[in-house]
Design an enzyme around this catalytic site. Structure first.
Site, mmCIF file in Angstrom:
data_model
loop_
_atom_site.group_PDB
_atom_site.id
_atom_site.type_symbol
_atom_site.label_atom_id
_atom_site.label_comp_id
_atom_site.label_asym_id
_atom_site.label_seq_id
_atom_site.Cartn_x
_atom_site.Cartn_y
_atom_site.Cartn_z
ATOM 1 N N SER A 258 0.815 -1.197 0.000
ATOM 2 C CA SER A 258 0.000 0.000 0.000
ATOM 3 C C SER A 258 0.855 1.256 0.000
ATOM 4 O O SER A 258 2.014 1.250 0.385
ATOM 5 C CB SER A 258 -0.873 0.009 1.255
ATOM 6 N N LYS A 259 0.232 2.306 -0.446
ATOM 7 C CA LYS A 259 0.866 3.611 -0.538
ATOM 8 C C LYS A 259 1.384 4.066 0.824
ATOM 9 O O LYS A 259 2.423 4.701 0.929
ATOM 10 C CB LYS A 259 -0.188 4.589 -1.064
ATOM 11 N N ARG A 260 0.625 3.713 1.859
ATOM 12 C CA ARG A 260 1.000 4.105 3.219
ATOM 13 C C ARG A 260 2.367 3.572 3.627
ATOM 14 O O ARG A 260 3.137 4.252 4.294
ATOM 15 C CB ARG A 260 -0.024 3.556 4.236
ATOM 16 N N SER A 262 4.602 1.647 1.464
ATOM 17 C CA SER A 262 5.614 1.402 0.433
ATOM 18 C C SER A 262 5.487 2.434 -0.673
ATOM 19 O O SER A 262 4.485 3.131 -0.771
ATOM 20 C CB SER A 262 5.421 0.014 -0.180
#
Length: 496
Positions: A258-260, A262
């Site tokens: 996820s963007k959070r 990685s």
RNA sequence: GCCGCAUUCGUCUAGAGGCCCAGGACACCGCCCUCUCAAGGCGGAGAUCACCGGUUCGAAUCCGGUAUGCGGUACCA
């Protein structure tokens, strides 16, 4: 048997994600390996979150990766390609409406007038009773009269699909036989919102059926949606495609990437200077292997070896270190002219950021290639590596000019002597082979460690302690600038 | 909670009953090369193959259970 038809169906609600790129790649690999067709379809029914900027990012990213589609939507004035146009879901709305009507007419679907509040209350009650959430079926058996009342009241109707009872199973190419009891699907599910817009689980099936998709290759997160899809294919009277659910790409903590946690946007990797060959190679190796010890593979070599049946079941943690290694491998395999071409934009970025003062000509870059290509983990590293070549003024800490074993006076004397030695070589003979012997002789004559002498010179002309080989660096700089920088360093030491 | 899927070195993986007291790669450590940094070469450390039980002369590989993790459980995709 007819040729496979594979599709990637991104939804333009964010920039091209690593996971989408990997799914696209596996679809592409399967299509190319089998002589099938690779199709791009835009799933833009979530109008609230979709944007044209994201769409462009996704399309550009796929192109950049070299994943060219055989059929796809119109873009930037270019007409749609392929016999199943349009390839953009918002343009296919009439198809979904027609399918909805058929389902309604056959009573395989029905209008549902439940309000969000009612649904919410149901869910809370089920939660309190420790029951799995499911649609209670309040509108499943409404009479004609009851429906008429709701219509008269102007209540919006969502359309629900009757899931029925029984067990749905399918043979997943990577996972084998998978079965779900329809009772666990959460009841009759919505296929069309109250406002008339169709939902993903519905349109994906209508489109896959209409486009004659033969293989649905997608992330494992869709596995539990698959029974709904199977039911819908049957209701629509269309043969089911084969399914292949790919293992997820994971964050270091083994949750879905996820963007959070990685870096997930392909564009960010591009901006850092990862090259397509490395990214494709790396992504292919996440969840798939040749079964041999080959690891550095071109996309064509991968196409040749790729089999869906060899895809793994377990998720794979994204390992940036390994990507960087592969990137280095591929940078070193690039043809010189190609590398220059790809390096140029990264040098331009340095210029735009004010980190260098001018744009070096291609000839300068070409001459540097032999010494920099093995020192570039990413193209973006070019600035740190040799940016000192293209600045007027060096910025560094004077203390660096003095190697650990030396004092300021020694460094001062040494640089002055080195300057004289280098000047004596002259501009005409300014070659690595001509510079090295006299400087070594100088160190020996004065009983200095060559490493110390070279380090002092290195810092004086580059401002850094880690650089490409010293003599190549001196040549790249040219005699005038080498002498000017040595003079500046000598001056600094005089005042230190 | 319920449903589903998964589980081999830190990470990516090889492995489809004996070739495996488990092989390769990244990362790590050491040595070599060496003017620094890399690249490259050589070597090292690192996995009781999640656990328990079964089948078998023999299991990482087959079967059952357990545990753990993950995914899904929307009028998101």
């Amino acid at each position: 048997m007819s040729k496979p038809r594979d599709r990637i169906a991104p939804s333009p609600t964010g920039p091209l994600h690593i996971g989408t790129a990997r799914t696209a790649l596996f679809n592409y690999l399967h299509a190319r390996h089998t002589g099938g067709t690779f199709i791009l379809r835009l799933e833009d029914t979530d109008q609230a979150r979709s944007s044209i900027a994201y769409e462009k990012d996704i399309l550009d990213g796929l192109h950049w990766l070299g994943l060219h589609w055989d059929e796809g939507p119109e873009i930037a004035g270019e007409a749609a390609r392929g016999p199943y146009a349009p390839y953009r879901q918002m343009l296919r709305l009439p198809l979904y409406e027609a399918a909805t009507k058929r389902l309604l007419a056959a009573d395989m679907a029905y209008p549902c007038y439940c309000t969000p509040e009612e649904l919410d209350a149901d869910r809370k009650a089920q939660e309190a009773a420790k029951l799995p959430p499911r649609y209670v079926g309040r509108c499943a058996a409404l009479t004609r009269e009851e429906r008429a009342v709701c219509v008269a009241e102007g209540r919006p109707a969502a359309i629900r699909f009757r899931v029925g009872t029984g067990v749905v199973g399918f043979d997943d190419i990577v996972r084998g036989r998978v079965e779900f009891d329809v009772a666990n699907l959460g009841g009759d599910f919505v296929i069309v919102r109250g406002d008339g817009s169709p939902l993903y689980n519905f349109v994906v099936v209508v489109d896959d059926a209409a486009m004659e998709i033969s293989h649905v290759i997608r992330g494992e997160d869709h596995l539990s949606n698959t029974p709904k899809h199977v039911l819908l294919f049957r209701a629509l009277g269309h043969p089911e495609p084969r399914f292949a659910h790919l293992p997820l790409i994971l964050n270091p903590d083994r949750t879905k990437m996820s963007k959070r946690k990685s870096q997930t946007a392909i564009s960010d990797y591009i901006a850092e200077g990862f090259i397509r060959e490395a990214l494709v190679n790396y992504l292919a190796l996440l969840g798939w292997a040749t079964g041999t010890e080959e690891e550095v593979l071109s996309i064509d070599e991968i196409v040749e070896r790729f089999e869906l049946a060899d895809v793994h079941k377990g998720g794979a943690v994204f390992d940036r270190e390994r990507l960087e290694w592969l990137n280095g491998q591929w940078i070193r395999r690039l043809e010189p002219e190609d590398l220059i071409e790809r390096l140029r934009p990264f040098v331009a970025v340095q210029l735009a950021a004010g980190r260098i003062d001018w744009m070096p000509p291609d000839d300068d870059l070409r001459a540097l290639l032999p010494v920099i290509s093995e020192r570039l983990p990413t193209l973006g590293a070019i600035g740190d590596l040799v940016g000192f070549l293209w600045v007027h003024e060096l910025v560094y800490d004077t203390g660096l000019l003095v190697p650990k074993r030396w004092d300021v006076a020694t460094a001062h004397v040494a640089l002055a002597a080195a300057r004289a030695t280098i000047a004596a070589v002259g501009a005409v003979a300014f070659e690595a082979d001509e510079l090295e012997p006299p400087l070594r002789a100088l160190a020996e004559a004065r009983d200095w460690k060559v490493g110390d002498l070279f380090m002092a010179i290195r810092v004086a002309v580059t401002g850094r302690t880690a650089t490409p080989p010293l003599f190549d660096t001196l040549v790249a700089l040219g005699p005038e600038r080498v002498l000017i920088r040595l003079d500046a360093a000598i001056e600094r030491l005089a005042h230190a």
